[in-house]
Write an enzyme that holds these catalytic residues in place. Structure first.
Site, mmCIF file in Angstrom:
data_model
loop_
_atom_site.group_PDB
_atom_site.id
_atom_site.type_symbol
_atom_site.label_atom_id
_atom_site.label_comp_id
_atom_site.label_asym_id
_atom_site.label_seq_id
_atom_site.Cartn_x
_atom_site.Cartn_y
_atom_site.Cartn_z
ATOM 1 N N GLU A 95 32.337 31.093 29.206
ATOM 2 C CA GLU A 95 33.400 30.421 28.477
ATOM 3 C C GLU A 95 34.435 29.795 29.404
ATOM 4 O OE1 GLU A 95 33.107 32.683 24.250
ATOM 5 O OE2 GLU A 95 34.396 33.667 25.685
ATOM 6 N N CYS A 108 41.160 27.143 32.450
ATOM 7 C CA CYS A 108 40.838 28.494 32.898
ATOM 8 C C CYS A 108 39.317 28.595 32.992
ATOM 9 C CB CYS A 108 41.414 29.462 31.858
ATOM 10 S SG CYS A 108 41.068 31.175 32.220
ATOM 11 N N CYS A 115 30.783 40.234 34.496
ATOM 12 C CA CYS A 115 31.593 40.720 35.613
ATOM 13 C C CYS A 115 31.168 42.152 35.916
ATOM 14 C CB CYS A 115 33.071 40.696 35.235
ATOM 15 S SG CYS A 115 34.173 41.050 36.629
ATOM 16 N N CYS A 119 36.726 46.774 34.765
ATOM 17 C CA CYS A 119 38.092 47.134 34.394
ATOM 18 C C CYS A 119 38.074 47.593 32.927
ATOM 19 C CB CYS A 119 39.024 45.932 34.583
ATOM 20 S SG CYS A 119 39.059 45.376 36.295
ATOM 21 N N CYS A 122 39.236 45.151 29.795
ATOM 22 C CA CYS A 122 38.795 43.755 29.757
ATOM 23 C C CYS A 122 37.493 43.607 28.979
ATOM 24 C CB CYS A 122 38.623 43.231 31.177
ATOM 25 S SG CYS A 122 38.099 41.503 31.239
ATOM 26 N N LEU A 227 47.022 43.521 39.380
ATOM 27 C CA LEU A 227 47.489 44.831 39.865
ATOM 28 C C LEU A 227 47.411 45.876 38.744
ATOM 29 C CD1 LEU A 227 48.597 46.188 42.414
ATOM 30 C CD2 LEU A 227 50.907 45.634 41.633
ATOM 31 N N CYS A 346 43.596 35.943 27.556
ATOM 32 C CA CYS A 346 43.197 36.712 28.744
ATOM 33 C C CYS A 346 42.411 37.946 28.336
ATOM 34 C CB CYS A 346 44.405 37.226 29.503
ATOM 35 S SG CYS A 346 45.528 35.972 30.007
HETATM 36 N N1 SAH Z 1 38.409 39.055 37.858
HETATM 37 C C1 SAH Z 1 39.599 38.288 38.096
HETATM 38 C C2 SAH Z 1 39.693 37.129 37.175
HETATM 39 C C3 SAH Z 1 39.950 37.472 35.719
HETATM 40 S S1 SAH Z 1 41.537 36.949 35.410
HETATM 41 C C4 SAH Z 1 40.806 39.214 38.039
HETATM 42 O O1 SAH Z 1 40.630 40.372 37.736
HETATM 43 O O2 SAH Z 1 41.902 38.803 38.379
HETATM 44 C C5 SAH Z 1 41.961 37.433 33.863
HETATM 45 C C6 SAH Z 1 43.302 38.142 33.842
HETATM 46 O O3 SAH Z 1 43.464 38.692 32.537
HETATM 47 C C7 SAH Z 1 43.327 39.299 34.804
HETATM 48 O O4 SAH Z 1 44.582 39.556 35.296
HETATM 49 C C8 SAH Z 1 42.864 40.389 33.901
HETATM 50 O O5 SAH Z 1 43.165 41.644 34.421
HETATM 51 C C9 SAH Z 1 43.630 40.077 32.625
HETATM 52 N N2 SAH Z 1 43.052 40.737 31.451
HETATM 53 C C10 SAH Z 1 41.816 41.274 31.341
HETATM 54 N N3 SAH Z 1 41.653 41.814 30.125
HETATM 55 C C11 SAH Z 1 42.795 41.600 29.441
HETATM 56 C C12 SAH Z 1 43.206 41.884 28.105
HETATM 57 N N4 SAH Z 1 42.402 42.478 27.245
HETATM 58 N N5 SAH Z 1 44.437 41.503 27.741
HETATM 59 C C13 SAH Z 1 45.245 40.844 28.598
HETATM 60 N N6 SAH Z 1 44.905 40.540 29.865
HETATM 61 C C14 SAH Z 1 43.692 40.919 30.281
#
Ligand code: SAH
Length: 375
Positions: A95, A108, A115, A119, A122, A227, A346
């Protein structure tokens, strides 16, 4: 011979120049003309390239092609955000999201099918990991979005650019696909490519420390780091890569990156999870980590997705958290959630992923050979 055609989409300038020289005996300016056609004008057909000699175009058709990913679906949010699902091959889909704002348009993009970082908060992680995207598949997302946006604005102000910023905040961990992400970023910044300044291309990472050091030597873009927790105990749980590269190592790499690149600051993304990482004491711990360093914090209200065990922090908790940071000299902003009604916010990007890590695990449990998973 169709099988041997080279996809010109995604070849950085030096490689394209080498290609036209070696395969077609042409001068480097031909490569520059091709780049303008492909990226500036969005051409995918050599016959449309009217300032190239007919014979050269015929030659090109024999050895080269411009292949872009296919759009499967497009969804438009009530706030104008658009999400495209793109077909990568027979089964896999990724996407891409476009977020329009009054003063800019942010695309984006994804770097992998799924992935492997796992995490816990996510949606992409739940899909598992399938494979890295190629340079053409990464750049192709921008190519397609630009085409779609130009078409839909046909008679609108043609001078304003639809895409002013590109962020690697879609599916995947970009630094785990370093080899393909870096050439793509070079095309984004090349003046014959998408001509974006280094501050308008942002790589977001969950914290692959060795690759941050490598990036510091090779590519100058804005760095964002996921972070999400102010201490190792909590971060080990939320962002498992932390067990390999703990917070102090990660921050050292970030400060090195800024020094080396003469950059302004690293943006630290911090997802606000109710009762998990959103208490005032967490904000104070975060202050101790970041104060006095070139850092900004971007608080992201958690976006829910089916099956998650987390809840979004209340608005008041987010405001309080931000206040503590700001009062102690750490600049913090709250990210506005966009595209929530089409699952484009996100952490909501799921695409269509066949998880090869599960396949691998299955093979392992069954005693079969371990399938290599490229990360
Ligand atoms: N793998 C990379 C790129 C993904 S960026 C990274 O981790 O930075 C997407 C951003 O959205 C990251 O900061 C991720 O941690 C955040 N994110 C992931 N799941 C989310 C959620 N359910 N709600 C809000 N932010 C989220």
């Amino acid at each position: 011979m169709a099988g041997e055609r080279v996809n010109l989409l995604g070849l950085p300038r030096a490689q394209l120049e080498a290609f036209v020289a070696q395969r077609l005996g042409a001068k480097p300016f031909r490569a520059r003309q091709l780049m303008k056609w492909i990226y500036r004008r969005g051409a995918a057909d050599f016959s449309a390239m009217s300032d190239l000699a007919r014979e050269f175009r015929t030659q090109l058709r024999e050895v080269a092609e411009i292949t872009v990913p296919q759009i499967v679906t497009e969804q438009v949010s009530s706030d104008g955000t658009r999400k495209w699902m793109l077909r990568m091959d027979q089964v896999q889909g990724i996407e891409t999201v476009y977020i329009p704002e009054p003063d800019r348009g942010t695309l984006c993009i994804s770097s992998q099918v799924g992935c492997a970082m796992d995490c816990t908060f996510c949606a992409t992680a739940q899909q598992g990991f399938n494979r890295n995207l190629s340079v053409a598949e990464i750049v192709g997302q921008v190519w397609l979005a630009q085409r779609e946006l130009t078409e839909s604005r046909a008679s609108a102000d043609g001078r304003t650019r639809a895409i002013t910023n590109i962020v690697f905040m879609g599916m995947g961990e970009p630094l785990a696909n370093y080899r393909n992400v870096v050439p793509a970023m070079h095309i984004f910044m090349d003046d014959l490519g998408y001509d974006l300044s280094r501050r308008r291309v942002t790589l977001s990472t969950s914290g692959l420390v060795p690759q941050i050091y490598k990036l510091a030597e090779e590519c100058n873009v804005a760095l964002a780091v996921s972070l999400h927790a102010p201490n190792d105990e909590l971060r080990n749980e939320l962002v498992p890569i932390n067990r390999k590269h703990p917070i102090d190592e990660l921050l050292a790499a970030c400060w090195h990156y800024i020094d080396q690149q003469n950059g302004r600051s690293v943006t630290f993304e911090y997802v606000m999870l109710d009762g998990v990482n959103d208490k005032p004491e967490h904000a104070r711990q975060l202050v101790r980590l970041l104060k006095g360093h070139p850092a900004k914090v971007n608080l992201i209200p958690f976006n829910v997705f089916p099956g998650t065990r987390y809840r979004r922090s209340p608005v008041a908790a987010i405001a309080r958290f931000r206040e503590i940071l700001n009062d102690h000299g750490v600049i913090a902003t709250t990210r506005k959630t966009r595209g929530g009604d089409i699952d484009a916010a996100c952490g909501q990007l799921a695409g269509k992923v066949t998880d090869r890590t599960l396949v691998r695990l299955g093979a392992k449990l069954g005693g079969g050979a371990l399938t290599a998973v490229e990360t």
